[in-house]
Design an enzyme around this catalytic site. Sequence first.
Site, PDB file in Angstrom:
ATOM      1  N   CYS A   1      -5.227   0.401  -6.033  1.00  0.00           N
ATOM      2  CA  CYS A   1      -6.084   1.220  -5.172  1.00  0.00           C
ATOM      3  C   CYS A   1      -6.061   2.655  -5.676  1.00  0.00           C
ATOM      4  CB  CYS A   1      -5.572   1.213  -3.726  1.00  0.00           C
ATOM      5  SG  CYS A   1      -6.472   0.123  -2.646  1.00  0.00           S
ATOM      6  N   HIS A   2      -7.209   3.304  -5.599  1.00  0.00           N
ATOM      7  CA  HIS A   2      -7.279   4.718  -5.968  1.00  0.00           C
ATOM      8  C   HIS A   2      -6.693   5.578  -4.857  1.00  0.00           C
ATOM      9  CE1 HIS A   2     -10.301   2.999  -8.666  1.00  0.00           C
ATOM     10  NE2 HIS A   2     -10.017   4.028  -9.451  1.00  0.00           N
TER      11      HIS A   2
ATOM     12  N   MET B   1     -10.303  -0.271   2.101  1.00  0.00           N
ATOM     13  CA  MET B   1      -8.889  -0.626   2.136  1.00  0.00           C
ATOM     14  C   MET B   1      -8.106   0.305   3.059  1.00  0.00           C
ATOM     15  SD  MET B   1      -8.874  -3.355   0.526  1.00  0.00           S
ATOM     16  CE  MET B   1      -7.143  -3.621   0.813  1.00  0.00           C
ATOM     17  N   GLU B   2      -8.498   1.565   3.115  1.00  0.00           N
ATOM     18  CA  GLU B   2      -7.825   2.510   4.006  1.00  0.00           C
ATOM     19  C   GLU B   2      -8.067   2.125   5.464  1.00  0.00           C
ATOM     20  OE1 GLU B   2      -7.686   4.163   0.099  1.00  0.00           O
ATOM     21  OE2 GLU B   2      -9.350   3.233   1.175  1.00  0.00           O
TER      22      GLU B   2
ATOM     23  N   ASP C   1       5.830  -3.674  17.150  1.00  0.00           N
ATOM     24  CA  ASP C   1       7.182  -3.131  17.060  1.00  0.00           C
ATOM     25  C   ASP C   1       7.616  -2.489  18.376  1.00  0.00           C
ATOM     26  OD1 ASP C   1       9.613  -2.307  15.635  1.00  0.00           O
ATOM     27  OD2 ASP C   1       8.793  -0.289  15.865  1.00  0.00           O
TER      28      ASP C   1
END
Length: 170
Positions: free
Chosen positions: A76-77, A113-114, A128
Amino acid sequence: MAEFTHFNTHGDAIMVDVSEKKDTLREATARGRILMNKECFQKVRDGQMKKGDVLQVARVAGIMGTKKTSDLIPLCHILNLSKVEIDFELHEDTCSIIAACTARTVGKTGVEMEALTGVSVALLTIYDMCKAVDKSMEIGEIYLCRKSGGKSGLFVSPREDKPDGNEDVI
């Protein structure tokens, strides 16, 4: 192997060269869902979880996750993000929370992707913070809702045409 963009002619993994691409405004939104039991949902909704405000912590975690995407996803960039927003919809009828992450940049490559990483980290953070009350929570339905900018232009997922029921956006 020249037809594969992430491999050179020798079959070695490479980061795609985007230096010749034009900078454009790029934005992507991803969503995902976490299902939980009724007690857990009510505690999150009412701000009664012992670890604190679950949704605010998950929001910050999701934003932080977007900024670490290139550290997590090989090839990924690294992007200079100009906006990241995380929103939540609470669905009492299904005891579920939908997280949505929108990421924006002006650059040579997209932010899909982000957005996907941001929504995933937000949902994992909810898990969590709530696992003491409900270890059976399920995370899923993570998908790219839409993306704009770049050579391929606008993409809208076919799922976006379907109503998702009653929602309370937080």
